[in-house]
Structure formats: C-alpha cells, structure tokens
Design a protein around this motif. Structure first.
Motif, PDB file in Angstrom:
ATOM      1  N   SER A   1     117.863 -12.422 -17.962  1.00 26.96           N
ATOM      2  CA  SER A   1     116.828 -12.955 -17.073  1.00 26.96           C
ATOM      3  C   SER A   1     117.262 -14.271 -16.457  1.00 26.96           C
ATOM      4  CB  SER A   1     115.515 -13.153 -17.841  1.00 26.96           C
ATOM      5  OG  SER A   1     115.574 -14.293 -18.691  1.00 26.96           O
ATOM      6  N   ALA A   2     118.223 -14.941 -17.096  1.00 28.41           N
ATOM      7  CA  ALA A   2     118.693 -16.219 -16.572  1.00 28.41           C
ATOM      8  C   ALA A   2     119.424 -16.060 -15.246  1.00 28.41           C
ATOM      9  CB  ALA A   2     119.611 -16.884 -17.599  1.00 28.41           C
ATOM     10  N   ARG A   3     119.951 -14.868 -14.966  1.00 29.53           N
ATOM     11  CA  ARG A   3     120.678 -14.660 -13.706  1.00 29.53           C
ATOM     12  C   ARG A   3     119.764 -14.873 -12.500  1.00 29.53           C
ATOM     13  NH1 ARG A   3     125.420 -12.418 -11.896  1.00 29.53           N
ATOM     14  NH2 ARG A   3     126.120 -12.166 -14.049  1.00 29.53           N
ATOM     15  N   ALA A   4     118.575 -14.271 -12.540  1.00 31.06           N
ATOM     16  CA  ALA A   4     117.625 -14.449 -11.432  1.00 31.06           C
ATOM     17  C   ALA A   4     117.196 -15.913 -11.327  1.00 31.06           C
ATOM     18  CB  ALA A   4     116.413 -13.549 -11.640  1.00 31.06           C
ATOM     19  N   LEU A   5     117.032 -16.558 -12.463  1.00 31.88           N
ATOM     20  CA  LEU A   5     116.641 -17.969 -12.479  1.00 31.88           C
ATOM     21  C   LEU A   5     117.720 -18.837 -11.837  1.00 31.88           C
ATOM     22  CD1 LEU A   5     114.511 -20.031 -13.664  1.00 31.88           C
ATOM     23  CD2 LEU A   5     116.056 -20.216 -15.620  1.00 31.88           C
TER      24      LEU A   5
ATOM     25  N   SER B   1     117.863 -18.330  -8.101  1.00 37.24           N
ATOM     26  CA  SER B   1     116.744 -19.014  -7.445  1.00 37.24           C
ATOM     27  C   SER B   1     117.016 -20.504  -7.306  1.00 37.24           C
ATOM     28  CB  SER B   1     115.464 -18.785  -8.256  1.00 37.24           C
ATOM     29  OG  SER B   1     114.384 -19.508  -7.726  1.00 37.24           O
ATOM     30  N   LYS B   2     117.615 -21.112  -8.346  1.00 44.12           N
ATOM     31  CA  LYS B   2     117.915 -22.536  -8.282  1.00 44.12           C
ATOM     32  C   LYS B   2     119.025 -22.834  -7.280  1.00 44.12           C
ATOM     33  CE  LYS B   2     116.414 -23.857 -12.938  1.00 44.12           C
ATOM     34  NZ  LYS B   2     116.816 -24.425 -14.256  1.00 44.12           N
ATOM     35  N   ALA B   3     119.982 -21.890  -7.150  1.00 43.16           N
ATOM     36  CA  ALA B   3     121.085 -22.087  -6.214  1.00 43.16           C
ATOM     37  C   ALA B   3     120.667 -21.871  -4.772  1.00 43.16           C
ATOM     38  CB  ALA B   3     122.239 -21.149  -6.566  1.00 43.16           C
ATOM     39  N   SER B   4     119.565 -21.175  -4.567  1.00 44.59           N
ATOM     40  CA  SER B   4     119.089 -20.894  -3.219  1.00 44.59           C
ATOM     41  C   SER B   4     118.591 -22.170  -2.550  1.00 44.59           C
ATOM     42  CB  SER B   4     117.958 -19.858  -3.278  1.00 44.59           C
ATOM     43  OG  SER B   4     117.410 -19.670  -1.990  1.00 44.59           O
TER      44      SER B   4
ATOM     45  N   SER C   1     128.825 -18.477  -6.331  1.00 36.03           N
ATOM     46  CA  SER C   1     128.219 -17.222  -6.764  1.00 36.03           C
ATOM     47  C   SER C   1     128.289 -17.089  -8.276  1.00 36.03           C
ATOM     48  CB  SER C   1     128.936 -16.037  -6.106  1.00 36.03           C
ATOM     49  OG  SER C   1     130.274 -15.975  -6.555  1.00 36.03           O
ATOM     50  N   LEU C   2     127.458 -16.186  -8.806  1.00 34.91           N
ATOM     51  CA  LEU C   2     127.445 -15.937 -10.238  1.00 34.91           C
ATOM     52  C   LEU C   2     128.394 -14.785 -10.549  1.00 34.91           C
ATOM     53  CD1 LEU C   2     123.607 -16.158 -10.896  1.00 34.91           C
ATOM     54  CD2 LEU C   2     125.329 -17.928 -11.311  1.00 34.91           C
ATOM     55  N   PRO C   3     129.333 -14.979 -11.449  1.00 31.48           N
ATOM     56  CA  PRO C   3     130.297 -13.921 -11.760  1.00 31.48           C
ATOM     57  C   PRO C   3     129.669 -12.846 -12.633  1.00 31.48           C
ATOM     58  CG  PRO C   3     130.657 -15.774 -13.210  1.00 31.48           C
ATOM     59  CD  PRO C   3     129.566 -16.199 -12.250  1.00 31.48           C
ATOM     60  N   ILE C   4     130.318 -11.698 -12.685  1.00 34.99           N
ATOM     61  CA  ILE C   4     129.935 -10.635 -13.615  1.00 34.99           C
ATOM     62  C   ILE C   4     130.845 -10.761 -14.835  1.00 34.99           C
ATOM     63  CG2 ILE C   4     129.818  -8.147 -13.978  1.00 34.99           C
ATOM     64  CD1 ILE C   4     129.333  -7.829 -10.994  1.00 34.99           C
TER      65      ILE C   4
ATOM     66  N   PRO D   1     126.785 -18.860 -15.478  1.00 34.51           N
ATOM     67  CA  PRO D   1     127.427 -19.535 -14.331  1.00 34.51           C
ATOM     68  C   PRO D   1     128.952 -19.508 -14.406  1.00 34.51           C
ATOM     69  CG  PRO D   1     125.633 -20.868 -15.202  1.00 34.51           C
ATOM     70  CD  PRO D   1     125.857 -19.757 -16.185  1.00 34.51           C
ATOM     71  N   ARG D   2     129.569 -19.641 -13.243  1.00 39.43           N
ATOM     72  CA  ARG D   2     131.028 -19.619 -13.161  1.00 39.43           C
ATOM     73  C   ARG D   2     131.638 -20.827 -13.864  1.00 39.43           C
ATOM     74  NH1 ARG D   2     133.974 -16.449 -10.114  1.00 39.43           N
ATOM     75  NH2 ARG D   2     132.122 -15.801  -8.955  1.00 39.43           N
ATOM     76  N   ALA D   3     131.035 -21.989 -13.733  1.00 38.91           N
ATOM     77  CA  ALA D   3     131.430 -23.227 -14.435  1.00 38.91           C
ATOM     78  C   ALA D   3     132.776 -23.781 -14.002  1.00 38.91           C
ATOM     79  CB  ALA D   3     131.427 -23.019 -15.952  1.00 38.91           C
ATOM     80  N   THR D   4     133.374 -23.236 -12.948  1.00 34.07           N
ATOM     81  CA  THR D   4     134.611 -23.806 -12.422  1.00 34.07           C
ATOM     82  C   THR D   4     134.281 -24.837 -11.346  1.00 34.07           C
ATOM     83  OG1 THR D   4     134.773 -21.989 -10.843  1.00 34.07           O
ATOM     84  CG2 THR D   4     136.004 -21.773 -12.892  1.00 34.07           C
ATOM     85  N   SER D   5     135.212 -25.742 -11.120  1.00 33.57           N
ATOM     86  CA  SER D   5     135.036 -26.768 -10.089  1.00 33.57           C
ATOM     87  C   SER D   5     136.413 -27.267  -9.675  1.00 33.57           C
ATOM     88  CB  SER D   5     134.182 -27.923 -10.629  1.00 33.57           C
ATOM     89  OG  SER D   5     134.847 -28.565 -11.699  1.00 33.57           O
ATOM     90  N   SER D   6     136.439 -28.263  -8.832  1.00 26.97           N
ATOM     91  CA  SER D   6     137.725 -28.807  -8.391  1.00 26.97           C
ATOM     92  C   SER D   6     138.489 -29.448  -9.544  1.00 26.97           C
ATOM     93  CB  SER D   6     137.493 -29.846  -7.290  1.00 26.97           C
ATOM     94  OG  SER D   6     136.628 -30.876  -7.759  1.00 26.97           O
TER      95      SER D   6
END
Length: 496
Positions: free
Chosen positions: A184-188, A191-194, A124-127, A331-336
C-alpha cells in the motif's frame, strides 16, 4: 451438511494449542530456501529462459509444491527439506559463474528528451523482485493452509490456536495484512511524488470507503454462503457473523484516518505501537479480555462478533507497521551521491534494524526477559500486542531473507541504464509463477476460498487418507497456479 459430520469438523479445528516459534520458522524457511534454489538455477544457468514445460514444472515444484510439502508430508522434518533445497543452491553458487546481463541496443535519443527521461526514471518507483517474491510466497502459504487444514495430513499444531499460543495459520493471517500494508506504500509514495495538490481529507476518506465496498460485499457473500449451506465454522475465530473479508474491508478508511495523523507522528511504526499500547492497556486494565474470551454471547451484534471487532485494532496496527516498512524499501533511494550498490546496502541495513527492533520489542513483551519483560502470551484471537510484534518481526525477517537472496544472485538489477533495461532485468530475476500470484492476489485468494468450499462440500476431508489428500491438494494448487498464469497472460488484475 450432516450434523454429526459438521460437529466433527468444528471439533477438528477447535481447542488447539499451536506450535513453537522455532518450528514455525523452520517450516516457513522453505519459501526463501526454494527461491534461493530458483535464483541459483536462473542466475547461473538461465534455466527458466526460455520458459518451456520443464521450466514451468520446476518452477511449480520449487515455489508451490515445496511449500505444500513443508506443511504436510515434510511437516515433521522441515529442516531436511530446507537442506535439500539449500545444498544444490550453494553448489551452483560455488561452481558456476554468474551470467552477465545482456543489454539490448537502444536507438539514440535527443538530449532534452534523454534528460527528461533520466529525471523521470530517477524519481520513479522501481519494481523489486524480492517484494513480488515475498508477497506471492505469503499468498501461496495462505492458499495451501485454508484447504490443507481440513485434512488430517495437515498437522493440528499448524492450525489456528483457540486462545493463547502461536501457529502457522495464526502467522498467515497476520502476514496477509502486513504484506498488504507493505504494498500500500507504493500508492502513498506515488501520491507524495506527484506535483498535484493533495485531495482534501473528506475526499480521501470517501475514496477509501469506495475501495472498501468490494471487500465488504465479499464478506456478506461469504456470510450468506456459510449460513445458507450450513457450512462448518469456528465461531470463536472472528465471531458469529464476522469474517476476514470484513477485517480487510474496514481497514482502508481507518488507515486513511491514521495516515492524516502522520503530520503529527511522522512514523507509521510509532502509530502502530501507539494503537498496540492503547489496545493492550484496555485488555489488561478493564474487563475487555474476559469479555472477548469467556463471556456468554449476548443477542447484540457486538457481543456476537466481539473477536472480529476488537481484534481489528491489532490488524490495523499490523497494516500500519507493514506500510512503514514499505515506505522505506520501495523507493529507489539512489541519488547523485548514492549509487545503486550503496542504496541496496542501505536497504539491507534498514531491514536488519527493522528485524532487530520488532524482535527486541517482542522478546520483552512476550517473555519476562530476566525480570524486565511483560510476559504477555500471544493471542491471535485478541490480536494483542505480542501478536502484532511477532507478525511484524517475522515478516521483516522474511523481507530481509528475500532481499539477501536477490542481492547475492541478481546484484545488477537496479544498475540498469534505462527503464526498459530495468524491466528486462527484473523479469529475469522473478519467478513466472510468483509474478502471476502477485499479479492478481485478491482474485486468487477468492478463488482459493471458493475451491476450498467446493472440496469440503464434495469430499469428507476428515476421512480421506494421506495419499488421496495429497493428490487433491496438489491438484488444487495446480489449478490455482494455472488460473494465476492465465490471468497474468490476459492482464487481468485484482489486487488487495
């Protein structure tokens, strides 16, 4: 409106030469300085929890009135105001320990549900509170300026320049577009994550036109009201009929077209630079510059509105530059292999590089840079290349400052263990007033324009003395703040 007074009004905002970039930076630094003090009070004393009358008043003074006073009463001493804001923040930071974030106990969940939730939360995208703060600060500066400019308490150096130069209001217009591009990048990204297939180009283009309709209608309403009420207007700003709502309204379909080009050029910054270069070459190698600035106005619509039509290319480039910034910082930019702390460091590095990139380009484009620069002067009226680069560099620096403040005072926001916990932490780190301004930004901007018109039709702003002008401006911002808080409480959203 009385013809003689209308002429005085138009002369009041015409033929201005602006200010220096250093002066503009000093005045606008008040916004991050105010957030710095707000963050110190909240992180060290939890001053704004609970949010009672004292907290509301302090929030209003710091995040609204500080900006108002920086552009009016303290306009000749912005550094003093910055010192008054930053000094107590540093004192609190050095003498008070940070409050540890509390975490509410959560009922245990089944393993499979927990695994699915964890995967969803990771994607998910963080706030980001600093994004909310940045966008709201830009909105407050804009709302202050559109009315304050009609009073003598607002220095003429802050009003829009005629042809060449830099000013606070010139930056405000570009920042409004840049910040819209960022979010506007949030909606973009969503959409890419969908997992659903991307809609066809023509379907997306039709959808963008639908998004444009409300803004274009608002532009027509503004045009009708200005002409119908014989309201004072500065024709060389956008043209005879064009206004800022038309610029905003035509952005979505053009952005959609350029969005499809990312298959070939996978960088919004490069797309923005390509538009800038193309437009600047036209200005320098053809008669377009003289046509926009000094040619007599013909009877055709293009000639009457040439400033708005051709400057649209510059604003399109600014929007794309903002969208490029948004795709990297939202983006959250976190990973394992990357913790939240590492992700935040990467974001700060990215923003720093972004500031250096745009600032270097601006330096070489707008100065002679030891014989290697182009020496092109900034022009908001043209929205030329140095103007676009200046706006991009300035807003990138503002984003970096707000992100630094958040990182220093609220370092644990995105170390939350659940979505609910993250929501509580982001709420704790965000000013209630700034969150409200961000919640319905377009609605607040519309109401600010309406109130500006009402004040100008009711009060001879040119003849109002400084104390009365400040009372009017404080009341105006208090009304906007109250409306913003009310709309947020009622969950009424109207964003750009």
């Amino acid at each position: 409106m009385d013809p003689s007074y209308k002429a005085r009004k138009e002369a009041f905002v015409s033929n201005l030469s602006g200010s220096t970039i250093g002066d503009i930076n000093a005045v606008t630094l008040v916004a991050p300085a105010s957030v710095l003090l707000w963050s110190a009070l909240q992180s060290r004393l939890s001053f704004f929890n609970p949010y009672g009358p004292a907290a509301l008043l302090t929030d209003f003074i710091l995040n609204v009135l500080a900006i108002l006073f920086a552009t009016t009463a303290y306009s000749s001493a912005p550094l003093l105001l910055n010192i008054l804001l930053i000094s107590p923040a540093i004192l609190l930071y050095l003498t008070q320990s940070p409050l540890r974030p509390t975490q509410k106990a959560k009922p245990p969940r089944k393993k499979n549900v927990k695994d699915e939730a964890s995967q969803e939360e990771a994607q998910s995208l963080p706030i980001h509170p600093f994004l909310t703060t940045y966008r709201s600060a830009m909105m407050i500066v804009t709302c202050v300026a559109i009315l304050a400019v009609d009073f003598r308490v607002f220095p003429r150096r802050f009003a829009k320049v005629e042809n060449w130069g830099t000013s606070l209001m010139d930056m405000g217009v570009g920042s409004f577009v840049f910040s819209a591009g960022v979010v506007s990048a949030r909606a973009l990204l969503k959409s890419k994550a969908s997992r659903s297939p991307k809609a066809a180009f023509y379907q997306r283009l039709i959808g963008s036109f639908r998004h444009s309709i409300p803004l274009l209608v608002l532009g027509l309403i503004r045009l009708w009201s200005v002409k119908g009420l014989d309201y004072a207007e500065h024709v060389t700003e956008y043209g005879v009929h064009w206004n800022f709502f038309f610029t905003l309204g035509f952005l979505p379909p053009f952005v959609e077209v350029f969005d499809s080009l990312t298959v070939l050029v996978p960088s919004y910054e490069m797309l923005a630079i390509s538009i800038m270069i193309f437009y600047q070459v036209l200005l320098e190698s053809t008669d377009l510059k003289s046509y926009i600035l000094i040619s007599p106005r013909g009877e055709d619509l293009i000639s009457k509105n040439r400033e708005g039509i051709f400057s649209f290319l510059g604003y399109l480039a600014i929007f794309l530059a903002g969208r490029g910034a948004g795709t990297r910082i939202i983006p959250r930019a976190t990973s394992s292999s990357k913790s939240p702390q590492q992700a935040r460091k990467s974001m700060l590095v990215s923003l720093t590089l972004q500031v250096l990139f745009w600032s270097t380009l601006f330096f070489f484009n707008s100065t002679y840079a030891f014989g290697y620069g182009a020496g092109i002067r900034v022009s908001r009226r043209l929205a030329n290349m140095p103007y676009v680069l200046w706006v991009s560099a300035f807003n990138s620096a503002q984003l970096l400052l707000f992100c630094l403040v958040e990182t220093v005072f609220f370092p644990t926001i995105h170390r939350a263990t659940s979505k609910d916990d993250e929501g509580e932490r982001t709420s704790f780190a965000t000013s209630r007033i700034l969150r409200a301004f961000n919640h319905s930004g377009l609605a607040i901007f519309l109401i600010a324009n309406l109130l500006t018109g009402v004040v100008n039709l009711s009060v001879p702003t040119l003849d109002v003395k400084v104390p009365q002008a400040m009372v009017i401006l404080v009341a105006y911002m208090a009304i906007l703040t109250g409306i913003a808080l009310g709309m947020e409480k009622a969950n009424i959203k109207l964003r750009l």
